[in-house]
Structures are given as structure tokens and as C-alpha cells.
Design an enzyme around this catalytic site. Sequence first.
Site, mmCIF file in Angstrom:
data_model
loop_
_atom_site.group_PDB
_atom_site.id
_atom_site.type_symbol
_atom_site.label_atom_id
_atom_site.label_comp_id
_atom_site.label_asym_id
_atom_site.label_seq_id
_atom_site.Cartn_x
_atom_site.Cartn_y
_atom_site.Cartn_z
ATOM 1 N N GLY A 40 0.840 -1.195 0.000
ATOM 2 C CA GLY A 40 0.000 0.000 0.000
ATOM 3 C C GLY A 40 0.871 1.239 0.000
ATOM 4 C CD GLU A 47 -4.111 -0.117 -4.203
ATOM 5 O OE1 GLU A 47 -5.213 -0.552 -3.870
ATOM 6 O OE2 GLU A 47 -3.566 0.847 -3.635
ATOM 7 C CE LYS A 56 -3.361 12.716 16.527
ATOM 8 N NZ LYS A 56 -3.162 13.888 15.679
ATOM 9 N N GLY A 93 -7.531 0.201 -2.055
ATOM 10 C CA GLY A 93 -7.432 -1.156 -2.580
ATOM 11 C C GLY A 93 -7.115 -2.182 -1.506
ATOM 12 N N GLY A 103 2.441 4.669 1.240
ATOM 13 C CA GLY A 103 2.725 5.190 2.561
ATOM 14 C C GLY A 103 4.140 4.858 2.999
#
Lengths: 501, 501
Positions: free
Chosen positions: B267, B292, B406, B386, B269
Site C-alpha cells: 500500500g 496498485e 500522538k 485497494g 505510505g
Amino acid sequence: MTPADLSARIRNKALLDRIVSADEAAALIKDGMVVGMSGFTKAGDAKAVPVAMAERAKADPFKITLITGASLGHDIDRMLTEAKVLARRMPFQADPTLRKAINRGEVMFIDQHLSETVEHLRSNQLGPIDYAIVEAAAINEDGGLVPTTSIGNSASFAILAKKVIVEINLSQPMGLDGLHDIYIPSKRPTRAPIPLMACDSRVGTPYVPIPPEKIAAIVITNETDSASSVLPSDAETSAIARHLIAFFEREVASGRLDLTLQPLQAGIGSIANSVLQGLADGPFHHLRLYSEVLQDSTFDLFDAGKLSFASASSITLSAPYAERVFGSFEAYKDKLILRPQEISNHPEIIRRLGIIGINTALEFDIYGNVNSTHVDGTMMMNGIGGSGDFARNAYLSIFVTKSLAKNGAISSVVPMVSHVDHTEHDVDILVTECGLADLRELAPRERAALIIENCAHPDYRPQLRDYFERAVARGGHTPHLIEEAFAWHVRRQKTGSMRES
Amino acid sequence: MTPADLSARIRNKALLDRIVSADEAAALIKDGMVVGMSGFTKAGDAKAVPVAMAERAKADPFKITLITGASLGHDIDRMLTEAKVLARRMPFQADPTLRKAINRGEVMFIDQHLSETVEHLRSNQLGPIDYAIVEAAAINEDGGLVPTTSIGNSASFAILAKKVIVEINLSQPMGLDGLHDIYIPSKRPTRAPIPLMACDSRVGTPYVPIPPEKIAAIVITNETDSASSVLPSDAETSAIARHLIAFFEREVASGRLDLTLQPLQAGIGSIANSVLQGLADGPFHHLRLYSEVLQDSTFDLFDAGKLSFASASSITLSAPYAERVFGSFEAYKDKLILRPQEISNHPEIIRRLGIIGINTALEFDIYGNVNSTHVDGTMMMNGIGGSGDFARNAYLSIFVTKSLAKNGAISSVVPMVSHVDHTEHDVDILVTECGLADLRELAPRERAALIIENCAHPDYRPQLRDYFERAVARGGHTPHLIEEAFAWHVRRQKTGSMRES
């Protein structure tokens, strides 16, 4: 039985000396083994050896990993559970006693998409199968097994197992020979496309090809499949069928479908059975089924002249239908194929054929997520079964349920489902007896309005509207009040009802 | 530009008189239209007409349904949102301004599996596409479009739309011609198998076949794709990569994989990019990508001699990588194919090839369910993209995330995810910087123990153990305390942190 009976069933004479008692066969199964057993929605299960295994375990405790196609008949899962034989069980079950043991954490249950189990076996993600125990109508001269009323995972179990125990069931009609189509995808990454292009495509062999040497034992049985326990249609299931049939008619009027629809899949159970029965009276014709299991309604559709062909992995009938269908099986046989569940449920095929999938929800939420398996997110009912194989890849993914359960104490439509089996992406149409929500190409907020007004029971609509409106006021793509998303489930645990007092 | 430039790009001379300004092309788009636009992970987006549409809407308000491949570059989603052009948007976005409008309920966002959008279009579940607006490197003599750095849904948009507006982008290298493989599945139910059997299979045409009459306008642009903003590896992403690579080595040692692994999907990132970069230093070789999007790391793997072939739907690079890759594109071109996202993400192909899919989770729970999209079950981040296409059908479905967010106020491992994008059935391996949990063939209770001890941050393990133990004491296949399943999310909303005080 006469020798003639046996030679028709066991066509390789060298195998006759492998006939043993069920007890002798059961003795082959040792503690810690992985066992693959035939059986899918009660059909075609091994009937004698598992009973003997349960019996043996009383004196000689042992535990196994048991893999099947889907649910078994003849209380086999109950007996094996009570005898504490099951350490691990996959990929599906529907037995009340086993269910309780699973929920107590005594049996490790691996709930799987039914198309996937043999992929995992084939790529050695699970240990090797020590024994396959499969029912057959006959054994061919070359060792090939003729399955009975289901295939499920039996073909791959027999092919992958170290050894095979065959139950030859004399009560299964010889006419089953030729019904099956065994196609096994090759190993990845050099796999070819599965050449199946229509419900009636035959792409494999009518038997399970295994060498005769692999057959460790043969047990002769003579017991019919357990009868299906599907409930008759009632006012609610008939209303669900009517809503769905009216929807199909609108789809035809819009030009998106013609009167032959697309190949249909219907999950096991009373509602799906009722929907299919409803199609017998509609304007549709030349229907095709590409499903997991053929229930009574399949044969009503054939008899009504509405159904052209039916493909599945099992035939599971009530006692009167079994008598009728198997009593005149030649009338149906050329319009039927049974396939391995890997193929009946294969994403490649479901997507290619453009299946209309009809499955049952336990509950769904205002955004269209579906829970098929877990009460209060915790207690397993049966398992996801094939619903995910179909819902994800279907042309239309339809989920049906009655809007209320437990005399109205439970709303099947809730703010947030307590367990997600099918996400909103995989749910196109929701139907209850109250109405139908067509969710296609809608955003979550639009889905919610439709689901509340069309599908929820009127008694629960004010509560749902209140939740939705307060959530929308707070904002979000999928507005939720996270601190009270499960308040309905908690209220039912405390007060016995989801209703606000 | 010189006429020679243009005739190399617009090979059908009769089309030269359709060249118009972006403003003139934008004027063709009317209120209420359905528009399909090119663009996938910022690559190959239409760059001029959408900007002109946003500008025009300031004086002449109009709203459209906008469908793309995936996310767009050039702040186009921001501009269209600010100009209030977007009534409906699908199937993915990654723009902060649009995200806020979606979460306020101003834009109806339909979040879809990326392989499915054109299936819906093809079967008329959405209205017809009025205009396709697609970037091309060239238009062939017969009208065929040569795409640029992505295909996404552009091929089907152009084929299905009533009219097409083409942006010829002079900054996109002519060397892209020949890179693409356009295969469009036929209408169901008479669809043939997709003949693709390996990452490097060419099964279609290198251009999008449309008749020249369909081209309503041509706009000339000269602007590069927006650069990807992937972050460099850090200590946590490197640790995740190390855990995953050690796992792959164990799989090879066990005989389940060889050193070429299976075709990989990653993916978009930073974490996935880091994992792929990590493979450059491992013992693996002749790797293949069937993904992808091709990020910077793809070309590091090529340069390291580790990668044999890469197939995807887009190439999205940082500025220095774009300069390097497109500056010497001939060195890579015969090892690359771009495909429509329907094919790069197709369940049939993912399952056939046996992909190892690596995707990013926002949070996952102790039973292995993954949330990829919604903060607190409510606020949309980007969309499922996807990830579902790959996770459901992969040979191995891997999800990665850092264990904390965070500054430790958020644990990525929670008792129950607040939104489910991927159910436990579709999640094989979970990895954080703390470690890896191999969930294959495990029951939920077994999964929980592994996930808590291997993946959760040590600071949160005592809280997770406490939840799990109390839930187990109450029972269930998937033990939950339904009344406090989201207590961590509620606590963070109230106190700013999931930590118990």
C-alpha cells in the site's frame, strides 16, 4: 449386502480386502492428528467412523484437529464434542453442543471463508492432513472416489492427506455417479485461470482422482443423510420474499437485469429458501443457481419450470423432498452439478459470473454493516461460512433478516453491529419484512436514513432516528456516538430488551 | 510548442481543431453531471480542466458527481471542495479540505473497493458518465489514448462516457507510450477468464481504444505530477521492516516460500515504502511486484538488482526519484506494466497469483480486526482504497502500523476497533515496531494472546491483558466486555489519552 452390490460400489477388486469395521478404521486416528472429513450442510458426511471415534475416546482419550467442508449431520459434532475429541475445529459448524464448547473456550474454532480452507492446506499453512475420512458412493477401478450428496472440501482432503478412509454408503443412490465436477486449481504462483464460465460448465473429472494405494480402510455404511430442518415460510419470510421480488422486477424494468436475472446464490436457511420459493410464482424464467447448497426450494423451481440449471457443493433436503428428488433423480441429474466448495465459492467465479447473493444477517446497523455470527460481539453462533465469498464478489449482495427477534426484545437493526462480518462495502441491498433498502452508490448518512425508514421495525425507528440525529449533530462521515454505540446490546443484557423504557 | 511537438502527440490530424483552452473545456461540464477523471495516487491526474472548473464555479455555481481512480494531486480536491463543485465523490480521496467537508456531511463520499467502481459503472448501477476528463501522453491516429503515469479508472471512464475531454500533457515523457496494458473484462454473465497469469503478462492494448468522434475537446498542459510526500524511514518503520523480513526468512526456512517470495503488493505510505526498501538488503532475489502503486522503493529494488518485474496502476515518486526514473526511463520500461486498477486489484488475479499484500492499519484489535479508515468509528481519513481487494484475496495478508500514535496518547492496538474495514478472516500477519503476530489458523483467543504480547506497546499491554482476562472470564468465542469495548476511545476523547490514569 450381496457381493454384486459391493463390486458395483468397489470397482477395484484389490480394494475389497481393505474393508474393515468402523471401530477398526477409527483406531487408525491417533492423538494430535489433523483429520479432514467430508460433510457440507449435513450432506455427504462420514457417518460411521466419527461415531466410532467418539465411542473409542471414552476409553482411550485423544484429541484431533477436525476440518470439514461445513456443518455435519447425525449429531457428529455433538458426539465428538462430548467425547472431548475436538482440540481444534474449522471452518464452520452449526451444532449447539459444539457451539457451547467453543464459547467456553474448550474447542479452538477457526471460522473461515469456505473458499479458503483448502488454499491454506495446499500452501502448508496448516500441518499436513493425516487422514481424510470421506463418504463415497463408489470407488473406481483406478481408485477414484465418486462423492455422494456433497463435495465440500473432500476432494482436496483426499488428494492432500497421507491416507484416506472411505465410507461406502449403500444408501446413497448409484445415480449420483456422474453428477460431480472435480476441478482443483494448481499451485500458485503458476496457476491457470479456472476455465468455468457458466453454471453448467464442466471443467473437471466426475470423481476424486487418488491412487488406490492411498486408501487405508473402507467402511460400509447404509444410512441416509440427516434431513434438513428448514422451517416453512411464515408471514415475515413471505414478506421478505415479496420485497425482494418486487425489487428484481424494478431492476428488470430499469434495464439493469432481464427476466433470467443473474445466477443466484442463496445461503442456507428458512428465509433464503422462502425467497427462492417466491421466485417460482414471479415472472422470471430460465433462472440459474450458482450456490453453496441446494435446498428444497431448488427442486420446487425446477418443477415449476423456472430453473434451467443448478450448481452447488451439496444437496441438503427435508425427508419428503429427499425421497422425491432421489426417487426420480434422473429427471434432475442433467441440470445439476456438484463442485468442490473452493469452486462453488471461488471469488474468481463469483465475480466473473456476476452472482446475485442472498444471505442471512443476524443483525445489521444503520450504515449497512452486517453481523452474521456473533451475539453481543462475543458468542459464536455458527460461523461466517460462504457468505463472505459471495457478498464480497457478487454482482448484487443482498442480506435478509426479520426486523425483530425474541418477541421484539431484539431489533435486528442496531446503531452499530457488535461484530462485523460484512462491511458496508460488501452490502448492496438489505431486506426485512418491513421493506428493502437499496444502498448502492450511497454515502453512509444516506444509507442510514433508508435503512431506518425501510428496514427497521416501526417500534424501534424512533430510537434509531434519535441515535442517528444526535450522531449527525456531532459530525463525521459515519456518525456515531462511540460511548453509546452498543448501549442497545448492553440494555438487552441488563433488562432483557433493547427497548428504551 | 512547435507543430511538430503536437503532431507527435496528436497523431490524428483531424483532432487538432478540437484543441481548446481549459476554460472552454470546463464550460462543457454542467450542473448535475457525472464526471470521471483520471488520477491515481496523485499520478496522471487531469491538471488544467478541474482547476478551470473550480474557477468557473465561483461565478457560475454547479455541482457534480466526481469519480476518479484514487487520490488526486495539485490540490484539485481542495479547489473543487472550496468551490463547492463536489456533490458526490468516489471511490477514494486523501485531501485534508475534502476530508473535512466529507466529515461535515457536505460532500457525499462513497468509499469503495478500488477494483469495484467500474464494475458498478459497467452494469449501470450508477448513472451514465457524462464526461471523462483524462490526461494522455498522446492520441493515436484511431483515437486511442496513451495514458501517462497512471491508468486508474481512466480507460473505463473514456470507454463508458458519452464524451471525453483529453488533457495532452507535454511534460509527460513520450517514452510512456507502450508502458500500459489495457484489458477490459467483458460484460457479465458471459465474461471470459482474465488471461493474466503472471506479473509480466501483457493481455490488452497499450492504449485506451475509443473512437476519435468521442473526443469533445483537447487541452494542452505542461505540468508535472505532484511529488509524493512519503516520509523517510525512521526507527519504528525500520523495525517493522526487520520483523517482516525475519518472518519471510522463517517462511523460506520452513519451505513455504522460496527466496523469490510471492508477488508483492505494498500500500502507499511510509511504512510500506520502508518495508520494500528493507528487502533490498535481504537475501531475497527475483522479486516481483503486483501492486496498485509503484513508489520510490520500487526503483531502489530495481537498482539493487532484487526486482524482476513490477506491475501496478500508477507510478508516484518523490521529486528526485521522478527526475532519476523518468530521466532514464528506457532502463526500466521493459520491466514495468501499468494496468487499469480493476486489473491491478482484481480478486481473480490477486487470488490466482498468490499475492503477499502489505497494507497499513490505523488501528487493530486484539482479535485481528483492522480499521484502516475511521477515527473513533466516525471521522473518515482517506478511504479503504485497494486494501480490501488485496487483503481478502492475498496468499498472505499483512497489516503494519506503529504501536503508538500522538506521542503515546493512542495505542494502535485496542480491545475492539471502532470501525472494521478488514475482518479477522482477512488478516494473517500483524506487525508493529514491537514485533509480529502470525495469526494463521488461530482461534480468536489464541490471536489475542499473540497480538497483545507481540504487537502492542509495552505501556499498553497491562491494560490489554486486563481487558482480555476479564472478557475471557465471562466467556465467548471472541470474548468482549461489550459495555467497555470502546472505553479506550471514549477516554481519549475525554482525557486526550487512552491510558488509564
